[in-house]
Design a protein around this motif. Sequence first.
Motif, short mmCIF file in Angstrom:
data_model
loop_
_atom_site.label_atom_id
_atom_site.label_comp_id
_atom_site.label_asym_id
_atom_site.label_seq_id
_atom_site.Cartn_x
_atom_site.Cartn_y
_atom_site.Cartn_z
N MET A 1 0.81 -1.22 0.00
CA MET A 1 0.00 0.00 0.00
C MET A 1 0.84 1.27 0.00
O MET A 1 0.30 2.36 -0.23
CB MET A 1 -0.92 0.01 1.22
CG MET A 1 -1.99 -1.05 1.19
SD MET A 1 -3.06 -0.90 -0.27
CE MET A 1 -3.74 0.73 -0.02
N THR A 2 2.14 1.19 0.26
CA THR A 2 2.96 2.40 0.37
C THR A 2 2.91 3.23 -0.90
O THR A 2 2.60 4.43 -0.86
CB THR A 2 4.41 2.02 0.71
OG1 THR A 2 4.43 1.21 1.89
CG2 THR A 2 5.25 3.27 0.94
N LEU B 1 11.48 0.40 -1.75
CA LEU B 1 10.51 1.47 -1.63
C LEU B 1 11.17 2.79 -1.26
O LEU B 1 10.77 3.86 -1.73
CB LEU B 1 9.45 1.11 -0.59
CG LEU B 1 8.41 0.07 -1.03
CD1 LEU B 1 7.57 -0.39 0.14
CD2 LEU B 1 7.51 0.66 -2.12
N VAL B 2 12.18 2.74 -0.40
CA VAL B 2 12.89 3.97 -0.03
C VAL B 2 13.47 4.63 -1.27
O VAL B 2 13.38 5.85 -1.45
CB VAL B 2 13.99 3.65 1.00
CG1 VAL B 2 14.89 4.86 1.21
CG2 VAL B 2 13.37 3.22 2.33
N VAL B 3 14.07 3.81 -2.16
CA VAL B 3 14.68 4.35 -3.38
C VAL B 3 13.62 4.80 -4.38
O VAL B 3 13.68 5.91 -4.94
CB VAL B 3 15.61 3.30 -4.01
CG1 VAL B 3 16.12 3.77 -5.37
CG2 VAL B 3 16.78 2.99 -3.09
N ILE C 1 9.54 11.76 -1.94
CA ILE C 1 9.09 11.53 -0.56
C ILE C 1 10.16 10.75 0.20
O ILE C 1 10.61 9.69 -0.25
CB ILE C 1 7.76 10.76 -0.53
CG1 ILE C 1 6.66 11.55 -1.25
CG2 ILE C 1 7.33 10.46 0.91
CD1 ILE C 1 5.35 10.81 -1.39
N ALA C 2 10.55 11.26 1.35
CA ALA C 2 11.51 10.57 2.21
C ALA C 2 10.74 9.67 3.17
O ALA C 2 9.89 10.16 3.93
CB ALA C 2 12.36 11.57 2.98
N LEU C 3 11.01 8.38 3.13
CA LEU C 3 10.35 7.42 4.02
C LEU C 3 11.18 7.30 5.30
O LEU C 3 12.36 6.97 5.24
CB LEU C 3 10.21 6.06 3.34
CG LEU C 3 9.47 6.04 2.01
CD1 LEU C 3 9.29 4.60 1.52
CD2 LEU C 3 8.12 6.72 2.13
N ILE C 4 10.54 7.55 6.42
CA ILE C 4 11.22 7.54 7.71
C ILE C 4 10.69 6.37 8.53
O ILE C 4 9.50 6.32 8.85
CB ILE C 4 11.00 8.85 8.48
CG1 ILE C 4 11.27 10.06 7.58
CG2 ILE C 4 11.86 8.89 9.72
CD1 ILE C 4 12.67 10.12 7.03
N GLY C 5 11.57 5.44 8.85
CA GLY C 5 11.16 4.30 9.66
C GLY C 5 12.21 3.21 9.59
O GLY C 5 13.08 3.22 8.71
N PRO C 6 12.15 2.25 10.49
CA PRO C 6 13.12 1.14 10.49
C PRO C 6 12.76 0.11 9.43
O PRO C 6 11.60 -0.25 9.25
CB PRO C 6 12.98 0.56 11.89
CG PRO C 6 11.57 0.86 12.28
CD PRO C 6 11.21 2.17 11.64
N LEU C 7 13.78 -0.38 8.72
CA LEU C 7 13.56 -1.44 7.74
C LEU C 7 13.30 -2.76 8.46
O LEU C 7 13.68 -2.95 9.62
CB LEU C 7 14.77 -1.57 6.82
CG LEU C 7 15.12 -0.37 5.94
CD1 LEU C 7 16.32 -0.69 5.07
CD2 LEU C 7 13.93 0.03 5.08
N ASP D 1 22.36 -0.41 -5.80
CA ASP D 1 21.72 0.80 -5.30
C ASP D 1 20.84 0.51 -4.09
O ASP D 1 20.80 1.29 -3.13
CB ASP D 1 20.92 1.49 -6.40
CG ASP D 1 19.84 0.58 -6.98
OD1 ASP D 1 19.97 -0.66 -6.85
OD2 ASP D 1 18.87 1.11 -7.55
N LEU D 2 20.16 -0.64 -4.11
CA LEU D 2 19.32 -0.99 -2.97
C LEU D 2 20.17 -1.39 -1.77
O LEU D 2 19.81 -1.09 -0.62
CB LEU D 2 18.38 -2.15 -3.34
CG LEU D 2 17.39 -1.88 -4.48
CD1 LEU D 2 16.41 -3.04 -4.59
CD2 LEU D 2 16.64 -0.58 -4.24
N ALA D 3 21.28 -2.05 -2.03
CA ALA D 3 22.16 -2.44 -0.93
C ALA D 3 22.73 -1.21 -0.23
O ALA D 3 22.82 -1.17 1.01
CB ALA D 3 23.29 -3.33 -1.45
N GLU D 4 23.11 -0.20 -1.01
CA GLU D 4 23.63 1.03 -0.41
C GLU D 4 22.56 1.76 0.38
O GLU D 4 22.81 2.27 1.48
CB GLU D 4 24.21 1.92 -1.51
CG GLU D 4 25.46 1.34 -2.18
CD GLU D 4 25.91 2.15 -3.38
OE1 GLU D 4 25.16 3.08 -3.77
OE2 GLU D 4 27.00 1.86 -3.91
#
Length: 585
Positions: free
Chosen positions: A364-365, A393-395, A403-409, A493-496
Amino acid sequence: MQPVPWPEPDPQIAAAIKAMYGSRKTEWPLAVEIRDRLRQWLADEDFAAAFGIRGRPGWPPSRLALVTVLQRAEKLTDRLAAEAVRARLDWKYLLGLPVDDPGFDHTVLAEFRGKVAEAGLEQVALDALLGKLAGDGLVKAGGKQRTDSTHVVAAVAALNRLELAGESVRAAVEALAAAHPGWLAQRICVPDWTGRYGTPLTSWRPPVSQAKQDELAVAYARDGYALLEAVYAASSPAWLRELPAVDVLRRVLVQNYARTITGNGREVIKRREKEPEGDGLPPGHARIASPYDTDARWGVKREELWLGYKLHATETCDDEPRCGCPGDGGTGRRRHDEDCPAPAFPNLITHVATTGATVTDNQMTSVIHDELTGKTLAPGRHYLDSGYLSAALVVSEAARHGIALIGPLLADTSAQARAGAGYARADFTADYDSKTVTCPQGKTSVSWTPCAQRGNDAIVATFSVTDCGPCPARSLCTTSSRKRRQITVPPQDLAEAQAAARAAEKTIPFRADYARRAGVEGTMHQAVSHGARRARYRGLPKTRLDHLYMACALNLIRMHAYWTGTPLDRRRTSHLARLELSLAA
């Protein structure tokens, strides 16, 4: 429907309202404040697609929407809401009705909800309210918002598979008996079927032994197949096949039973079971759980198991607006003047989504962001729990909407990480330039294979059997019978992004910033107190409509606090802490 503007409040009612609530010490009712502050913010034209253009004129849909919003705000049934329209002066003031207006029958509200849900206009009321509040500068794009979800229990009984089969047959028989009793009496033995399906299956206890339950389940299936064969026979009226209960019975039987004909013409019916032992069951998102609500699904979240839906709510969480009130002597909080609106500045719900119970939060994000962007209300910073987040999703959300997603992975889900012993994924080092992965024992992978897993890009690195087989730490690394470790790593890119996010999670500034998300729990509590966790209607469209009108009601309740200067007490200060603050002041 004939679109008309809202009539002005009746002068006689306006005079009575002023006489009752004219004192500054008496709080004006919510309905009166809505009319005076917002004026007309809904139009009949917004609901034109749900109503015809011919026939006897009915109640204006925009005012029926107002009644529905107030009904959710005050937790009223349809009968009580219709009575409030007839009897309460504040509601008549909002709707522009004269004192002697008789109102309408309570069934009009159910008809209104059905038409709006069928036309897909559930969002109209919330979008119109947000548009009005955006014009007043109370909600805007680029701010801070937070999201959370909760379970919603469907308005039907939770059935096991045995009860589902029997109740589906009973529902079909009831529908056929009501639609064409003469035809049904010729196809079944009415006394025998009445004994089996005359009462709901939840009103009696099934057999205790598993063998008896399996026998009863097959008996239900035989009755169901016999009924369907009679309905689909060439001599039967074709319109009987269009009854919804008949189609539900067909789908339930297909999903739960396997029916075969042997070489000698003997019919064999058996219940489907999970693979590999059985023939397999449909996935949870497609499996019907009740013949009376085909949208309800079984969901599980941590220890919670429920039949129904899931509600996702997003609200603003910006800081209090700046004001000229003095400081409080260095405690970090302002001492606001009595008439300062800053302490009551509302957090407003900007988005509500009701989904099936099997839809995960991270699905849903991006949907939430797309719909908020369509309303020009996309946040700059979005505070979410780990269920809504992933490195991908962050990327992607930063690239798509900024949009900056703020939260723990989410934490590592490998078997070693879950057990807290052995070599987890974080113990391996990936070198994207050389396309190799190095294990904690210093061995290097021999293959690097890009692939797609569950629709996402990934890389599978495989180590050599000659390295893993004799390794003294192999028991800490893998239990595979192939005696070698395979590990999946994300693209570079996702790993970074993942590494940067996990490093940020450990810092004090991140924790202080992420504490802002905790306030959404209060919104969920407020929604639950208004019945959000129990569906009032059957079916996903009407449940979604109910949640959207509930969001309108909560926003108006918060706006009422803002208009009347009632502090929101955002920090939940304890009585002892308040005493300390008052002594310090």
